[in-house]
Motif scaffolding. Structure first.
Motif, PDB file in Angstrom:
ATOM      1  N   UNK A  69       0.816  -1.219   0.000  1.00 30.25           N
ATOM      2  CA  UNK A  69       0.000   0.000   0.000  1.00 30.25           C
ATOM      3  C   UNK A  69       0.848   1.268   0.000  1.00 30.25           C
ATOM      4  N   UNK A  70       1.881   1.284   0.815  1.00 31.94           N
ATOM      5  CA  UNK A  70       2.683   2.513   0.917  1.00 31.94           C
ATOM      6  C   UNK A  70       3.378   2.804  -0.409  1.00 31.94           C
ATOM      7  N   UNK A  71       3.783   1.777  -1.098  1.00 30.65           N
ATOM      8  CA  UNK A  71       4.417   1.972  -2.402  1.00 30.65           C
ATOM      9  C   UNK A  71       3.411   2.558  -3.392  1.00 30.65           C
ATOM     10  N   UNK A  72       2.174   2.205  -3.214  1.00 30.58           N
ATOM     11  CA  UNK A  72       1.131   2.681  -4.119  1.00 30.58           C
ATOM     12  C   UNK A  72       0.807   4.156  -3.865  1.00 30.58           C
ATOM     13  N   UNK A  73       0.729   4.549  -2.598  1.00 23.67           N
ATOM     14  CA  UNK A  73       0.272   5.917  -2.290  1.00 23.67           C
ATOM     15  C   UNK A  73       1.409   6.935  -2.236  1.00 23.67           C
ATOM     16  N   UNK A  74       2.629   6.457  -2.065  1.00 27.61           N
ATOM     17  CA  UNK A  74       3.760   7.392  -1.949  1.00 27.61           C
ATOM     18  C   UNK A  74       4.485   7.469  -3.281  1.00 27.61           C
ATOM     19  N   UNK A  75       4.415   8.626  -3.905  1.00 32.59           N
ATOM     20  CA  UNK A  75       5.046   8.772  -5.223  1.00 32.59           C
ATOM     21  C   UNK A  75       6.565   8.627  -5.139  1.00 32.59           C
ATOM     22  N   UNK A  76       7.145   8.959  -3.990  1.00 30.54           N
ATOM     23  CA  UNK A  76       8.613   8.862  -3.884  1.00 30.54           C
ATOM     24  C   UNK A  76       9.034   7.389  -3.787  1.00 30.54           C
ATOM     25  N   UNK A  77       8.282   6.616  -3.032  1.00 30.23           N
ATOM     26  CA  UNK A  77       8.565   5.174  -2.988  1.00 30.23           C
ATOM     27  C   UNK A  77       8.284   4.547  -4.338  1.00 30.23           C
ATOM     28  N   UNK A  78       7.181   4.970  -4.935  1.00 25.51           N
ATOM     29  CA  UNK A  78       6.760   4.404  -6.209  1.00 25.51           C
ATOM     30  C   UNK A  78       7.781   4.655  -7.309  1.00 25.51           C
ATOM     31  N   UNK A  79       8.327   5.853  -7.306  1.00 22.51           N
ATOM     32  CA  UNK A  79       9.281   6.222  -8.368  1.00 22.51           C
ATOM     33  C   UNK A  79      10.722   5.954  -7.968  1.00 22.51           C
ATOM     34  N   UNK A  80      10.927   5.534  -6.718  1.00 16.44           N
ATOM     35  CA  UNK A  80      12.288   5.234  -6.265  1.00 16.44           C
ATOM     36  C   UNK A  80      13.203   6.437  -6.310  1.00 16.44           C
ATOM     37  N   UNK A  81      12.681   7.600  -5.903  1.00 12.23           N
ATOM     38  CA  UNK A  81      13.543   8.785  -5.905  1.00 12.23           C
ATOM     39  C   UNK A  81      14.637   8.580  -4.854  1.00 12.23           C
ATOM     40  N   UNK A  82      15.768   9.274  -4.989  1.00 11.34           N
ATOM     41  CA  UNK A  82      16.869   9.088  -4.043  1.00 11.34           C
ATOM     42  C   UNK A  82      16.409   9.234  -2.591  1.00 11.34           C
ATOM     43  N   UNK A  83      16.776   8.269  -1.787  1.00 12.44           N
ATOM     44  CA  UNK A  83      16.382   8.283  -0.370  1.00 12.44           C
ATOM     45  C   UNK A  83      15.195   7.385  -0.083  1.00 12.44           C
ATOM     46  N   UNK A  84      14.559   6.876  -1.170  1.00 11.84           N
ATOM     47  CA  UNK A  84      13.360   6.055  -1.001  1.00 11.84           C
ATOM     48  C   UNK A  84      13.482   4.788  -1.848  1.00 11.84           C
ATOM     49  N   UNK A  85      13.148   3.668  -1.258  1.00 12.78           N
ATOM     50  CA  UNK A  85      13.086   2.446  -2.058  1.00 12.78           C
ATOM     51  C   UNK A  85      12.159   1.434  -1.393  1.00 12.78           C
ATOM     52  N   UNK A  86      11.543   0.637  -2.229  1.00 14.71           N
ATOM     53  CA  UNK A  86      10.621  -0.411  -1.763  1.00 14.71           C
ATOM     54  C   UNK A  86      10.946  -1.692  -2.517  1.00 14.71           C
ATOM     55  N   UNK A  87      11.270  -2.713  -1.778  1.00 14.52           N
ATOM     56  CA  UNK A  87      11.520  -4.034  -2.365  1.00 14.52           C
ATOM     57  C   UNK A  87      10.949  -5.081  -1.433  1.00 14.52           C
ATOM     58  N   UNK A  88      10.665  -6.247  -1.967  1.00 16.68           N
ATOM     59  CA  UNK A  88      10.327  -7.351  -1.077  1.00 16.68           C
ATOM     60  C   UNK A  88      11.599  -7.773  -0.342  1.00 16.68           C
ATOM     61  N   UNK A  89      11.450  -8.291   0.877  1.00 17.34           N
ATOM     62  CA  UNK A  89      12.631  -8.776   1.590  1.00 17.34           C
ATOM     63  C   UNK A  89      13.271  -9.918   0.816  1.00 17.34           C
ATOM     64  N   UNK A  90      14.536 -10.150   1.100  1.00 16.26           N
ATOM     65  CA  UNK A  90      15.216 -11.277   0.482  1.00 16.26           C
ATOM     66  C   UNK A  90      14.514 -12.568   0.866  1.00 16.26           C
ATOM     67  N   UNK A  91      14.687 -13.565   0.031  1.00 22.89           N
ATOM     68  CA  UNK A  91      14.015 -14.839   0.267  1.00 22.89           C
ATOM     69  C   UNK A  91      14.320 -15.360   1.682  1.00 22.89           C
ATOM     70  N   UNK A  92      13.261 -15.771   2.358  1.00 22.62           N
ATOM     71  CA  UNK A  92      13.419 -16.304   3.707  1.00 22.62           C
ATOM     72  C   UNK A  92      13.342 -15.244   4.789  1.00 22.62           C
ATOM     73  N   UNK A  93      13.377 -13.946   4.376  1.00 22.61           N
ATOM     74  CA  UNK A  93      13.274 -12.854   5.345  1.00 22.61           C
ATOM     75  C   UNK A  93      11.859 -12.289   5.306  1.00 22.61           C
ATOM     76  N   UNK A  94      11.590 -11.392   6.238  1.00 16.36           N
ATOM     77  CA  UNK A  94      10.302 -10.713   6.250  1.00 16.36           C
ATOM     78  C   UNK A  94       9.300 -11.431   7.136  1.00 16.36           C
ATOM     79  N   UNK A  95       8.041 -11.304   6.759  1.00 15.52           N
ATOM     80  CA  UNK A  95       6.969 -11.806   7.622  1.00 15.52           C
ATOM     81  C   UNK A  95       6.670 -13.276   7.357  1.00 15.52           C
TER      82      UNK A  95
END
Ligand code: SF4
Ligand code: SF4
Length: 100
Positions: A69-95
């Motif tokens: 959701x945050x990647x969808x609503x935040x244009x900076x995350x969505x566009x990956x502007x400097x200082x912002x990035x969104x990726x899935x965690x590496x395999x085996x990490x995360x929730x």
């Protein structure tokens, strides 16, 4: 229906957080110029909080449900502007979902 606080719900799940490589990165300093701060309203896990007293955005990637959701609503995350990035965690990490 059971009423639980968000932290109690999240504690039912297990997180293998990759603290050396957070899968979501934001720049709280640049976030001060964001006019909508939609991240604070879209996150089902309440990972983004606006601290009124400190006038600062607080974010914690631990507990993220990886819904995107945050990647969808935040244009900076969505566009990956400097200082912002969104990726899935590496395999085996995360929730690891244990509840819902
Ligand atoms: S929506 Fe994006 S730029 Fe705006 S406060 Fe949230 S993380 Fe920062
Ligand atoms: S991906 Fe979903 S759960 Fe994770 S921080 Fe963004 S909105 Fe919250």
């Amino acid at each position: 229906m059971i009423n639980m606080k968000m932290d109690e719900c999240l504690a039912k799940n297990r997180f293998d957080s990759d603290d050396r490589h957070p899968h979501i990165i934001i720049d709280p300093q640049q976030c001060l110029t964001c006019v909508h701060k939609a991240c604070t309203r879209c996150c089902p896990a309440e990972r983004y909080q606006w601290d009124e007293a400190q006038q600062q955005l607080k974010f914690d990637h631990v507990g993220c449900l990886e819904c995107g959701n945050c990647r969808f609503v935040c244009e900076r995350l969505n566009q990956g502007v400097p200082g912002y990035s969104w990726n899935y965690p590496e395999q085996g990490k995360g929730i690891i979902f244990r509840r819902g």
